[in-house]
Design an enzyme around this catalytic site. Structure first.
Site, PDB file in Angstrom:
ATOM      1  CG  HIS A 153       4.910  -3.173  -2.705  1.00 45.00           C
ATOM      2  ND1 HIS A 153       3.715  -2.741  -2.172  1.00 45.00           N
ATOM      3  CD2 HIS A 153       5.874  -2.426  -2.111  1.00 45.00           C
ATOM      4  CE1 HIS A 153       3.945  -1.806  -1.284  1.00 45.00           C
ATOM      5  NE2 HIS A 153       5.253  -1.573  -1.227  1.00 45.00           N
ATOM      6  N   GLY A 181      -1.168   5.493   1.654  1.00 44.97           N
ATOM      7  CA  GLY A 181      -1.421   4.221   2.322  1.00 44.97           C
ATOM      8  C   GLY A 181      -1.445   4.349   3.838  1.00 44.97           C
ATOM      9  CG  ASP A 231       4.288   4.809   4.997  1.00 46.51           C
ATOM     10  OD1 ASP A 231       5.402   4.720   5.499  1.00 46.51           O
ATOM     11  OD2 ASP A 231       3.934   4.137   4.000  1.00 46.51           O
ATOM     12  CG  HIS A 267       3.730   1.062  -4.301  1.00 43.33           C
ATOM     13  ND1 HIS A 267       4.777   0.181  -4.215  1.00 43.33           N
ATOM     14  CD2 HIS A 267       4.066   2.112  -3.510  1.00 43.33           C
ATOM     15  CE1 HIS A 267       5.718   0.686  -3.421  1.00 43.33           C
ATOM     16  NE2 HIS A 267       5.312   1.850  -2.980  1.00 43.33           N
TER      17      HIS A 267
END
Ligand code: AMP
Length: 283
Positions: A34, A147, A150, A37
């Site tokens: 998505h 990211g 997380d 990413h």
């Protein structure tokens, strides 16, 4: 764009790229890409000559009762999306290729893995660090992009890189959200229409916390209970945790101090879909 499925071939290609003096950037993912990413791939492209996106749904980071089997997968779609964002190579190994019979070695970061997500998913981070260490040895990158979505994972990876002397720069990229604030996630496809609406409560509760802090609330307990109240107003929502922690140690903080930064992190189940989100707040 090239799709590589074998470890030996990936290592050979990475060696050749390094010999040519190319800077390699890697973006580890579980696929079903998505915009979140793709933003990582774009950042990797800015900072390196060749971007490798790894797509591997890693069984080691799922507990037996979790969603490994139903995790969404669509390689054809991922290849197109990754290419559009500037990816050069996809590494997409099979489970047998990554974990052949007689696999016996695991990488485990202590302490940071025991709190927050670790309390609810006790074997999760061991799976993450083991696969990421392997992916680093396979793709041989100079930089790797993760990211902030997380946040705990990114912190644990940085710790592993420091502790094991991986010669890799770790870049942490901002959270990409839908227009109503929901953090993008491959797992959002599990949500029904009404659950999808309720799911915005994660972001709304983080915004509420930010507002309370801006209005000078400094007591974590007060902030967390107001977030809880908001989340509990959604019938499908069940809170796993809400925590206000030091972003470097993940230790809980009772009272917020001026000049410091805090991580507000939460995990909430919307129906049977478990979602996480967070925000960094500077006081
Ligand atoms: P995943 O495929 O969910 O394992 O995620 C692969 C990488 O993409 C991880 O470093 C995630 O933190 C990152 N990522 C996932 N969702 C987002 C998002 N909404 N914004 C930014 N990065 C994300």
């Amino acid at each position: 764009m090239r799709v590589i499925t074998k470890v030996k071939e990936m290592q050979k290609v990475a060696d050749e790229l390094r010999k040519e003096g190319k800077i390699i950037g890697v973006v580890p993912t579980m696929g079903y890409l998505h915009e979140g990413h793709l933003s990582l791939i774009r950042i990797a492209k800015e900072k390196s000559d060749v971007v490798i996106t790894t797509i591997f749904v890693n069984p080691l980071q799922f507990a037996p009762n979790e969603d490994y089997d139903k995790y969404p997968r669509d390689l054809e779609r991922d290849v197109k999306l990754a290419q559009s964002a500037g990816c050069d190579i996809i590494f997409h190994p099979s489970v047998e290729e990554m974990y052949p019979e007689n696999f016996l070695t695991y990488v485990e970061v202590e302490k940071l893995t025991k709190v927050l997500e670790g309390e609810f998913r006790p074997t999760h981070f061991r799976g993450v660090t083991t696969v990421v260490a392997k992916l680093f040895n396979i793709t041989k990158p100079h930089i790797a992009v993760f990211g902030q979505k997380d946040a705990q994972q990114a912190l644990i990876i940085k710790q592993m890189v420091r502790d094991l002397n991986f010669d890799i720069e770790i870049i942490v990229a901002p959270i990409v959200r839908e227009s109503d604030g929901l953090a993008m996630s491959s797992r959002n496809v599990y949500l029904s229409e009404s659950e999808r609406k309720d799911a915005t409560v994660l972001y709304q509760s983080l915004k509420l916390a930010e507002k309370l802090i801006e209005e000078s609330e400094r007591n974590s307990g007060v902030i967390i209970s107001k977030m809880e109240e908001l989340i509990k107003s959604k019938p499908t929502a069940k809170i796993d945790y809400i925590a206000i922690v030091d972003p470097n140690t993940l230790e809980k903080v009772e009272n917020l101090s001026e000049g410091k930064e805090y991580l507000i992190a939460l995990a909430v189940r919307i129906g049977s879909t478990r979602l996480i989100d967070n925000t960094l707040v500077k006081i």
